[in-house]
Motif scaffolding. Structure first.
Motif, PDB file in Angstrom:
ATOM      1  N   LYS A 103      27.895  38.548  51.470  1.00  0.00           N
ATOM      2  CA  LYS A 103      28.225  38.122  52.829  1.00  0.00           C
ATOM      3  C   LYS A 103      29.723  37.859  52.996  1.00  0.00           C
ATOM      4  O   LYS A 103      30.238  37.947  54.111  1.00  0.00           O
ATOM      5  N   HIS A 104      30.381  37.523  51.905  1.00  0.00           N
ATOM      6  CA  HIS A 104      31.769  37.081  52.011  1.00  0.00           C
ATOM      7  C   HIS A 104      32.776  37.977  51.293  1.00  0.00           C
ATOM      8  O   HIS A 104      33.954  37.958  51.631  1.00  0.00           O
ATOM      9  N   LEU A 105      32.304  38.752  50.331  1.00  0.00           N
ATOM     10  CA  LEU A 105      33.211  39.606  49.568  1.00  0.00           C
ATOM     11  C   LEU A 105      33.036  41.062  49.995  1.00  0.00           C
ATOM     12  O   LEU A 105      31.974  41.456  50.492  1.00  0.00           O
ATOM     13  N   THR A 106      34.068  41.834  49.751  1.00  0.00           N
ATOM     14  CA  THR A 106      34.027  43.258  50.119  1.00  0.00           C
ATOM     15  C   THR A 106      33.760  44.148  48.906  1.00  0.00           C
ATOM     16  O   THR A 106      34.132  45.316  48.904  1.00  0.00           O
ATOM     17  N   VAL A 107      33.140  43.577  47.879  1.00  0.00           N
ATOM     18  CA  VAL A 107      32.811  44.360  46.685  1.00  0.00           C
ATOM     19  C   VAL A 107      31.649  45.294  47.015  1.00  0.00           C
ATOM     20  O   VAL A 107      30.563  44.826  47.391  1.00  0.00           O
ATOM     21  N   PRO A 108      31.814  46.586  46.867  1.00  0.00           N
ATOM     22  CA  PRO A 108      30.748  47.520  47.236  1.00  0.00           C
ATOM     23  C   PRO A 108      29.606  47.510  46.231  1.00  0.00           C
ATOM     24  O   PRO A 108      29.804  47.273  45.042  1.00  0.00           O
ATOM     25  N   ALA A 109      28.395  47.758  46.765  1.00  0.00           N
ATOM     26  CA  ALA A 109      27.199  47.922  45.926  1.00  0.00           C
ATOM     27  C   ALA A 109      26.972  46.746  45.003  1.00  0.00           C
ATOM     28  O   ALA A 109      26.654  46.899  43.818  1.00  0.00           O
ATOM     29  N   LEU A 110      27.124  45.525  45.541  1.00  0.00           N
ATOM     30  CA  LEU A 110      26.868  44.325  44.739  1.00  0.00           C
ATOM     31  C   LEU A 110      25.392  43.961  44.866  1.00  0.00           C
ATOM     32  O   LEU A 110      24.923  43.533  45.924  1.00  0.00           O
ATOM     33  N   THR A 111      24.643  44.144  43.774  1.00  0.00           N
ATOM     34  CA  THR A 111      23.204  43.903  43.759  1.00  0.00           C
ATOM     35  C   THR A 111      22.850  43.045  42.549  1.00  0.00           C
ATOM     36  O   THR A 111      23.695  42.823  41.670  1.00  0.00           O
TER      37      THR A 111
ATOM     38  N   MET B 231      35.520  41.180  42.186  1.00  0.00           N
ATOM     39  CA  MET B 231      35.054  39.904  42.718  1.00  0.00           C
ATOM     40  C   MET B 231      36.157  38.859  42.637  1.00  0.00           C
ATOM     41  O   MET B 231      36.386  38.090  43.572  1.00  0.00           O
ATOM     42  N   TRP B 232      36.846  38.818  41.515  1.00  0.00           N
ATOM     43  CA  TRP B 232      37.913  37.836  41.316  1.00  0.00           C
ATOM     44  C   TRP B 232      39.094  38.098  42.263  1.00  0.00           C
ATOM     45  O   TRP B 232      39.679  37.171  42.802  1.00  0.00           O
ATOM     46  N   HIS B 233      39.408  39.351  42.460  1.00  0.00           N
ATOM     47  CA  HIS B 233      40.517  39.708  43.340  1.00  0.00           C
ATOM     48  C   HIS B 233      40.201  39.395  44.801  1.00  0.00           C
ATOM     49  O   HIS B 233      41.106  39.069  45.590  1.00  0.00           O
ATOM     50  N   ASP B 234      38.920  39.466  45.165  1.00  0.00           N
ATOM     51  CA  ASP B 234      38.516  39.307  46.559  1.00  0.00           C
ATOM     52  C   ASP B 234      37.980  37.905  46.857  1.00  0.00           C
ATOM     53  O   ASP B 234      37.404  37.673  47.916  1.00  0.00           O
ATOM     54  N   LYS B 235      38.177  36.962  45.933  1.00  0.00           N
ATOM     55  CA  LYS B 235      37.588  35.636  46.072  1.00  0.00           C
ATOM     56  C   LYS B 235      38.151  34.835  47.242  1.00  0.00           C
ATOM     57  O   LYS B 235      37.586  33.809  47.629  1.00  0.00           O
ATOM     58  N   LYS B 236      39.250  35.290  47.837  1.00  0.00           N
ATOM     59  CA  LYS B 236      39.793  34.603  49.011  1.00  0.00           C
ATOM     60  C   LYS B 236      38.815  34.651  50.175  1.00  0.00           C
ATOM     61  O   LYS B 236      38.911  33.846  51.103  1.00  0.00           O
ATOM     62  N   GLY B 237      37.875  35.592  50.132  1.00  0.00           N
ATOM     63  CA  GLY B 237      36.870  35.661  51.185  1.00  0.00           C
ATOM     64  C   GLY B 237      35.934  34.467  51.193  1.00  0.00           C
ATOM     65  O   GLY B 237      35.196  34.265  52.163  1.00  0.00           O
ATOM     66  N   LEU B 238      35.939  33.660  50.127  1.00  0.00           N
ATOM     67  CA  LEU B 238      35.083  32.477  50.046  1.00  0.00           C
ATOM     68  C   LEU B 238      35.748  31.237  50.632  1.00  0.00           C
ATOM     69  O   LEU B 238      35.151  30.156  50.636  1.00  0.00           O
ATOM     70  N   LYS B 239      36.983  31.392  51.126  1.00  0.00           N
ATOM     71  CA  LYS B 239      37.710  30.250  51.662  1.00  0.00           C
ATOM     72  C   LYS B 239      36.951  29.648  52.848  1.00  0.00           C
ATOM     73  O   LYS B 239      36.436  30.349  53.707  1.00  0.00           O
ATOM     74  N   ASN B 240      36.856  28.308  52.854  1.00  0.00           N
ATOM     75  CA  ASN B 240      36.186  27.536  53.912  1.00  0.00           C
ATOM     76  C   ASN B 240      34.686  27.787  53.973  1.00  0.00           C
ATOM     77  O   ASN B 240      34.059  27.540  55.015  1.00  0.00           O
TER      78      ASN B 240
ATOM     79  N   ASP C  34      40.865  29.651  42.098  1.00  0.00           N
ATOM     80  CA  ASP C  34      40.557  29.041  43.371  1.00  0.00           C
ATOM     81  C   ASP C  34      40.630  27.535  43.257  1.00  0.00           C
ATOM     82  O   ASP C  34      40.083  26.953  42.332  1.00  0.00           O
ATOM     83  N   VAL C  35      41.286  26.903  44.182  1.00  0.00           N
ATOM     84  CA  VAL C  35      41.343  25.452  44.234  1.00  0.00           C
ATOM     85  C   VAL C  35      41.133  25.022  45.668  1.00  0.00           C
ATOM     86  O   VAL C  35      41.401  25.756  46.608  1.00  0.00           O
ATOM     87  N   THR C  36      40.616  23.813  45.849  1.00  0.00           N
ATOM     88  CA  THR C  36      40.415  23.276  47.176  1.00  0.00           C
ATOM     89  C   THR C  36      41.666  22.556  47.606  1.00  0.00           C
ATOM     90  O   THR C  36      42.112  21.626  46.931  1.00  0.00           O
ATOM     91  N   PRO C  37      42.308  22.979  48.694  1.00  0.00           N
ATOM     92  CA  PRO C  37      43.561  22.342  49.096  1.00  0.00           C
ATOM     93  C   PRO C  37      43.336  20.907  49.517  1.00  0.00           C
ATOM     94  O   PRO C  37      42.299  20.561  50.088  1.00  0.00           O
TER      95      PRO C  37
END
Length: 246
Positions: A104-112, A146-155, A229-232
């Motif tokens: 729902k939050h990351l743009t990693v293709p074919a994540l199953t 997944m690690w590179h795109d983890k900014k999609g989990l912000k908030n 990732d850290v919580t500001p």
């Protein structure tokens, strides 16, 4: 390894303490006699040098073994990530839950669910907060995406972190405390620290932080660096002090 290091440190401390006492007694005995035993004093000095050299050699070997073991352990974790904040339910299918949540939050293709060779909660269940989920990807490329795109989990209340070994985790926590959260990050199991001059340092143990100059001031991190990732934190405003009342 930690128990061996502790035992070696205790042995070295005990030997140093007893040798000091013996040397004091020897010097006291020499001052009380007209002809001091120079041979005994010389033998003592040679023996002390030999033992201290041996202990230092053992300590160096132990540190080398500890570093090699840490490298091997870190290499075995290169496909693993930890995800925090996923709501926990009874009889859940953890792999499906993680794949659906991240998709729902990351743009990693074919994540199953089949993207993971391992996926499970860690520790004992708690009622106040959900447990961390360990996910081991089948392909290191998927983990990297997944690690590179983890900014999609912000908030979202979700965070990703690397599964660091204990020495590296301790170094990371100590670095954040000394230099600030924004100056420290991890990538592929390594800890990076940015000093006040903008230089980047790779550290593996807490002791290596002493070689980094100063307590880092806020410095912008290059865009090509992937951070942990850290919580500001939002600083609280302090009320102005009325100097006239003083």
């Amino acid at each position: 390894m930690d128990a061996l290091k502790k035992q070696l440190d205790e042995m070295k401390e005990t030997f140093t303490y007893r040798m000091k006492d013996f040397q004091k007694d020897l010097q006291k005995g020499n001052s009380d006699t007209a002809s001091p035993s120079s041979r005994l004093a010389s033998d003592f000095a040679v023996f002390r040098t030999f033992v201290m050299t041996s202990l230092e050699c053992l300590q160096s070997q132990m540190e080398l073994m500890s570093r090699l073991a840490d490298q091997m352990e870190s290499r075995s974790r290169r496909k693993i990530l930890l995800i925090h904040g996923v709501p926990e339910t009874k009889n859940e299918n953890t792999a499906s839950l993680v794949a659906e949540t991240l998709a729902k939050h990351l743009t990693v293709p074919a994540l199953t669910p089949d993207s993971f060779s391992k996926c499970h909660r860690m520790g004992q269940a708690k009622s106040d907060k959900p447990r961390v989920i360990l996910i081991k990807c089948r392909d290191h490329l998927i983990k990297s995406k997944m690690w590179h795109d983890k900014k999609g989990l912000k908030n979202t209340g979700l965070t990703l972190s690397e599964f660091l070994t204990k020495p590296r985790h301790d170094a990371f926590m100590a670095a954040r405390k000394k230099f600030g959260i924004k100056q420290c990050w991890t990538r592929d199991g390594c800890v990076y620290v940015m000093d006040s001059t903008g230089n980047r340092h790779k550290v593996f143990t807490v002791g290596e932080l002493d070689a980094i100059p100063g307590e880092g001031s806020p410095v912008s991190t290059p865009n090509d660096v992937i951070r942990q990732d850290v919580t500001p934190t939002v600083p609280r405003s302090r009320p102005k002090r009325n100097l006239r009342n003083k």
